[in-house]
Write an enzyme that holds these catalytic residues in place. Structure first.
Site, mmCIF file in Angstrom:
data_model
loop_
_atom_site.group_PDB
_atom_site.id
_atom_site.type_symbol
_atom_site.label_atom_id
_atom_site.label_comp_id
_atom_site.label_asym_id
_atom_site.label_seq_id
_atom_site.Cartn_x
_atom_site.Cartn_y
_atom_site.Cartn_z
ATOM 1 N N HIS A 1 0.840 -1.201 0.000
ATOM 2 C CA HIS A 1 0.000 0.000 0.000
ATOM 3 C C HIS A 1 0.880 1.257 0.000
ATOM 4 O O HIS A 1 0.679 2.186 0.781
ATOM 5 C CB HIS A 1 -0.963 0.001 1.196
ATOM 6 C CG HIS A 1 -2.077 -0.992 1.046
ATOM 7 N ND1 HIS A 1 -3.335 -0.651 0.625
ATOM 8 C CD2 HIS A 1 -2.105 -2.337 1.213
ATOM 9 C CE1 HIS A 1 -4.104 -1.733 0.568
ATOM 10 N NE2 HIS A 1 -3.379 -2.768 0.908
ATOM 11 N N TYR B 1 3.673 -5.208 9.754
ATOM 12 C CA TYR B 1 3.545 -3.752 9.632
ATOM 13 C C TYR B 1 4.643 -3.069 10.442
ATOM 14 O O TYR B 1 5.220 -2.062 10.029
ATOM 15 C CB TYR B 1 2.172 -3.256 10.127
ATOM 16 C CG TYR B 1 0.996 -3.579 9.234
ATOM 17 C CD1 TYR B 1 0.973 -4.732 8.455
ATOM 18 C CD2 TYR B 1 -0.118 -2.750 9.165
ATOM 19 C CE1 TYR B 1 -0.114 -5.035 7.647
ATOM 20 C CE2 TYR B 1 -1.208 -3.040 8.356
ATOM 21 C CZ TYR B 1 -1.204 -4.191 7.602
ATOM 22 O OH TYR B 1 -2.278 -4.487 6.818
HETATM 23 C C1 HEM Z 1 -0.938 -11.325 6.698
HETATM 24 C C2 HEM Z 1 -1.628 -10.460 6.014
HETATM 25 C C3 HEM Z 1 -1.142 -9.090 5.623
HETATM 26 C C4 HEM Z 1 0.137 -8.609 5.476
HETATM 27 C C5 HEM Z 1 1.447 -9.365 5.668
HETATM 28 C C6 HEM Z 1 0.042 -7.216 5.123
HETATM 29 C C7 HEM Z 1 1.137 -6.388 4.903
HETATM 30 C C8 HEM Z 1 1.083 -5.015 4.828
HETATM 31 C C9 HEM Z 1 2.207 -4.114 4.912
HETATM 32 C C10 HEM Z 1 3.667 -4.544 5.035
HETATM 33 C C11 HEM Z 1 1.744 -2.837 4.861
HETATM 34 C C12 HEM Z 1 2.553 -1.548 4.995
HETATM 35 C C13 HEM Z 1 2.593 -1.142 6.466
HETATM 36 C C14 HEM Z 1 3.345 0.130 6.778
HETATM 37 O O1 HEM Z 1 4.515 0.295 6.372
HETATM 38 O O2 HEM Z 1 2.783 0.996 7.497
HETATM 39 C C15 HEM Z 1 0.318 -2.931 4.714
HETATM 40 C C16 HEM Z 1 -0.528 -1.860 4.605
HETATM 41 C C17 HEM Z 1 -1.895 -1.970 4.499
HETATM 42 N N1 HEM Z 1 -2.655 -3.119 4.585
HETATM 43 FE FE1 HEM Z 1 -1.965 -4.977 4.825
HETATM 44 N N2 HEM Z 1 -1.274 -6.863 5.055
HETATM 45 C C18 HEM Z 1 -2.035 -7.976 5.356
HETATM 46 C C19 HEM Z 1 -3.396 -8.057 5.416
HETATM 47 C C20 HEM Z 1 -4.250 -7.008 5.220
HETATM 48 C C21 HEM Z 1 -5.681 -7.070 5.330
HETATM 49 C C22 HEM Z 1 -6.502 -8.299 5.727
HETATM 50 C C23 HEM Z 1 -6.142 -5.816 5.051
HETATM 51 C C24 HEM Z 1 -7.562 -5.290 5.052
HETATM 52 C C25 HEM Z 1 -8.500 -5.648 5.838
HETATM 53 C C26 HEM Z 1 -5.000 -4.965 4.786
HETATM 54 C C27 HEM Z 1 -5.050 -3.620 4.480
HETATM 55 C C28 HEM Z 1 -3.968 -2.770 4.432
HETATM 56 C C29 HEM Z 1 -4.077 -1.346 4.239
HETATM 57 C C30 HEM Z 1 -5.344 -0.537 4.024
HETATM 58 C C31 HEM Z 1 -2.775 -0.847 4.284
HETATM 59 C C32 HEM Z 1 -2.342 0.596 4.152
HETATM 60 C C33 HEM Z 1 -2.420 1.268 5.483
HETATM 61 C C34 HEM Z 1 -1.745 2.608 5.456
HETATM 62 O O3 HEM Z 1 -2.199 3.476 4.718
HETATM 63 O O4 HEM Z 1 -0.748 2.761 6.171
HETATM 64 N N3 HEM Z 1 -3.869 -5.719 4.897
HETATM 65 N N4 HEM Z 1 -0.062 -4.263 4.698
#
Ligand code: HEM
Ligand code: HEM
Ligand code: HEM
Lengths: 174, 369
Positions: B74, B343
């Site tokens: 993201h 995260y």
């Molecule tokens: C094991 C499952 C998941 C992994 C490994 C993962 C991994 C990541 C990572 C590495 C980031 C960046 C975090 C940062 O640097 O702040 C991220 C952001 C994000 N993830 Fe996931 N994610 C997973 C599941 C999900 C799920 C289930 C959702 C939704 C319900 C989701 C929604 C988001 C959103 C909206 C962002 C952006 C948030 C922001 O603007 O900082 N993710 N994810």
């Protein structure tokens, strides 16, 4: 030979309570950062336990002023005394600084510092990405340093107890 | 051991025989090695193939590259802010202050999935919305939601394997189709979830997208009783289907539209709590709960300000889904702790890097002012 003088009871209680706590903290720390499934549960214990160490080390420091340690055994050379004092100082320092760095880094990253339920600590540093990154690295380095100091501490105590046989362990034995 | 430790202290210590000295030194050595070994074991040094937060983050980096200062997933986004007005309906289920009647300031971030901050907007990318509710007593609630009705992966391992399989082949520039197929054959739940996802019409923009929390949580009220819950943000902007025409569009068409809309008027969503029944799966984000579950409208989210990442407060927030106030607790969903861990890793890496200007610039954002 007259028995070695022992540390006062309060000092012994603090030593062993905190030894267990610090060891648990080091183990939780290295385990949680490599775990996906247990990360959250472990970090939720890590924060309050670390803060408890911070509180206790202050108590312990005051106690050490009130109840000074018994004189070191005569078998110890000047250099050994210096090393012992330095490592004790280092451990006091780490028990104080490591939790402060933990608290500080979470403050700089603006994570809520939740101890339990809605109980949380105030921020002690401004929101700052670089500050967070530096303190997060420092937390790791200091924790490993603590582990090494702990190994040296235990190694020295065992050496004195088993080889020099000056009864050093008894000074602190519970 | 105890016989050694209780060795008598003698004034005139008899010298230890060489053999005993060596034995005791060995004993000390063994004790220290055992302790160091236990520590190394706990720290994962002895299991180099375990999936760790760092290895998960490495996988994102292998697929999308390292873009210093940006999120590893993201990566492309803009910051927003506004207010959540609670109507008090949630207080029945949760003691969290956010559900008391009243207003709570909110900071958020709209994003597109993937680790490339300058990727062209497209209908394929998953739309994300991260939110932070600043509760009056200093408590914080963070949630990161997406516009999919179910999550394709039940476990972090499945997500990781999919990432690895989706790494482009250096020869073709495309993921190896055989590897992807083999992976899908092992995971029928992903195929099922993808069908559910394809069955949902895609909205034209961020403003009229529905955002799903997907993971289950538990709400705990003031009497201590708890219910399983999932939450959804339903847009108050009218639905319009995404155009299917593949005309060449502005690279930032989704974000540009969002920015223009927020400048025209605040955007609103209703926060809906979907209350689970006993037996509803809380550990499996790939399946939706049965229709007919109680849906409680607990208040309105209004976003009236947008900022480029360079200036937004949201940039340096980790929207970790397990930053929760008392009254909202994690479920047994294995994704939750894994998300929190990964995260944190992504956050730590990006906070330590020199920040690059964001592809959506402050000038883009303030054009309509
Ligand atoms: C094991 C499952 C998941 C992994 C490994 C993962 C991994 C990541 C990572 C590495 C980031 C960046 C975090 C940062 O640097 O702040 C991220 C952001 C994000 N993830 Fe996931 N994610 C997973 C599941 C999900 C799920 C289930 C959702 C939704 C319900 C989701 C929604 C988001 C959103 C909206 C962002 C952006 C948030 C922001 O603007 O900082 N993710 N994810
Ligand atoms: C991480 C765990 C530990 C910490 C932080 C720690 C810290 C300390 C400190 C600061 C002192 C100085 C006395 C004081 O002010 O209390 C001390 C003394 C002592 N410790 Fe530890 N300790 C730890 C573990 C252990 C273990 C596992 C042993 C047993 C092998 C041990 C045996 C002793 C003994 C015998 C003394 C007394 C030394 C003397 O005679 O002056 N400690 N420890
Ligand atoms: C004596 C006290 C403490 C010890 C021995 C300790 C030890 C550790 C260790 C060994 C790690 C893993 C470092 C790594 O491998 O990168 C760690 C990480 C961490 N510690 Fe501590 N710590 C202490 C106090 C605290 C306190 C008081 C807090 C917060 C209030 C805290 C918060 C954290 C956090 C948030 C992480 C890293 C989580 C992540 O990066 O995902 N620690 N600690």
């Amino acid at each position: 030979m007259p028995a070695q003088p022992r540390f006062p009871a309060v000092s012994r209680l603090l030593h062993w309570t905190m030894a267990v706590m610090v060891l648990i903290m080091l183990c939780i720390g290295v385990a949680m950062v490599v775990s996906l499934g247990d990360y959250h549960a472990l970090v939720s214990i890590h924060r309050p336990l670390g803060i408890a160490i911070l509180i206790l080390v202050v108590v312990r420091f005051v106690n050490r002023l009130i109840n000074p340690p018994p004189p070191l055994p005569a078998t110890m050379s000047r250099a050994e005394r210096l090393a012992a004092t330095a490592s004790e100082l280092a451990m006091y320092g780490l028990m104080l600084v490591l939790p402060l760095v933990g608290w500080g880094m979470l403050s700089a990253a603006r994570y809520p510092i939740v101890l339990h339920g809605s109980v949380h600590l105030p921020f002690i540093l401004p929101h700052n990405a670089v500050l967070y990154a530096v303190l997060r690295k420092a937390h790791t380095i200091l924790a490993y340093l603590f582990f090494l100091t702990f190994m040296a501490h235990v190694g020295a105590i065992l050496f004195h107890t088993l080889i020099v046989r000056d009864g050093m362990l008894r000074r602190m034995a519970p | 051991m105890s016989t050694y430790l209780e060795a008598p202290v003698e004034t005139e210590r008899r010298p230890l025989s060489i053999a005993i000295t060596v034995a005791r030194l060995a004993l000390i050595g063994v004790a220290l090695v055992v302790v160091a070994g236990a520590f190394a074991y706990l720290g994962g040094w002895l299991s180099p193939n375990n999936l760790t937060p760092a290895r998960f983050t490495d996988a994102f980096e292998r697929v999308d590259g390292v873009h210093a200062g940006f999120r590893r997933n993201h990566a492309k986004g803009v910051g927003v802010s506004g207010v959540f007005e609670s109507n008090g309906n949630g207080a029945r289920f949760s003691k969290a202050a956010v559900f008391h009647p009243g207003r709570v300031p909110v900071v958020g971030r709209f994003s597109l999935s993937g680790g490339q901050p300058d990727v062209a907007d497209g209908a394929d990318a998953v739309r994300g919305l991260g939110l932070q509710f600043n509760l009056p007593d200093g408590e914080v609630w963070r949630t990161a939601m997406i516009n999919l009705p179910v999550f394709p992966f039940r476990t972090p391992e499945a997500f990781y394997q999919r990432l690895v399989a989706s790494k482009p082949d250096p020869n073709t520039g495309k993921p190896d189709p055989a590897a992807v197929q083999a992976f899908l054959d092992r995971h029928p739940e992903i195929v099922q979830a993808m069908n559910v996802i394809k069955g949902q019409p895609l909205a034209s923009g961020f403003d009229n997208s529905t955002f799903h929390g997907l993971n289950a949580f538990r709400l705990v009220n003031s009497t201590g009783s708890s219910v399983p819950v999932r939450w959804v943000l339903t847009p108050m902007q009218p639905f319009e289907a995404a155009s299917t025409a593949s005309s060449v569009q502005d690279k930032n068409y989704l974000f540009d539209a969002l920015i223009a809309q927020i400048h025209r008027q605040p955007l609103r969503w209703q926060l809906i709590l979907v209350i689970g029944q006993p037996g509803d799966p809380t550990h499996d984000a790939t399946v939706a709960w049965p229709a007919g579950r109680e849906r409680v409208d607990v208040g309105t989210l209004t976003l009236d300000r947008v900022d480029a990442e360079d200036t937004s407060a949201a940039t340096d927030i980790n929207f970790d889904p397990l930053v929760l106030p008392a009254g909202i607790a994690p479920s047994d969903d294995p994704l939750l702790s894994a998300r929190s861990a990964v995260y944190s890793q992504s956050f730590t890496r990006r906070e330590g890097e020199a920040k690059q200007p964001s592809p959506i610039t402050p000038a883009d954002v303030h054009r309509g002012d």
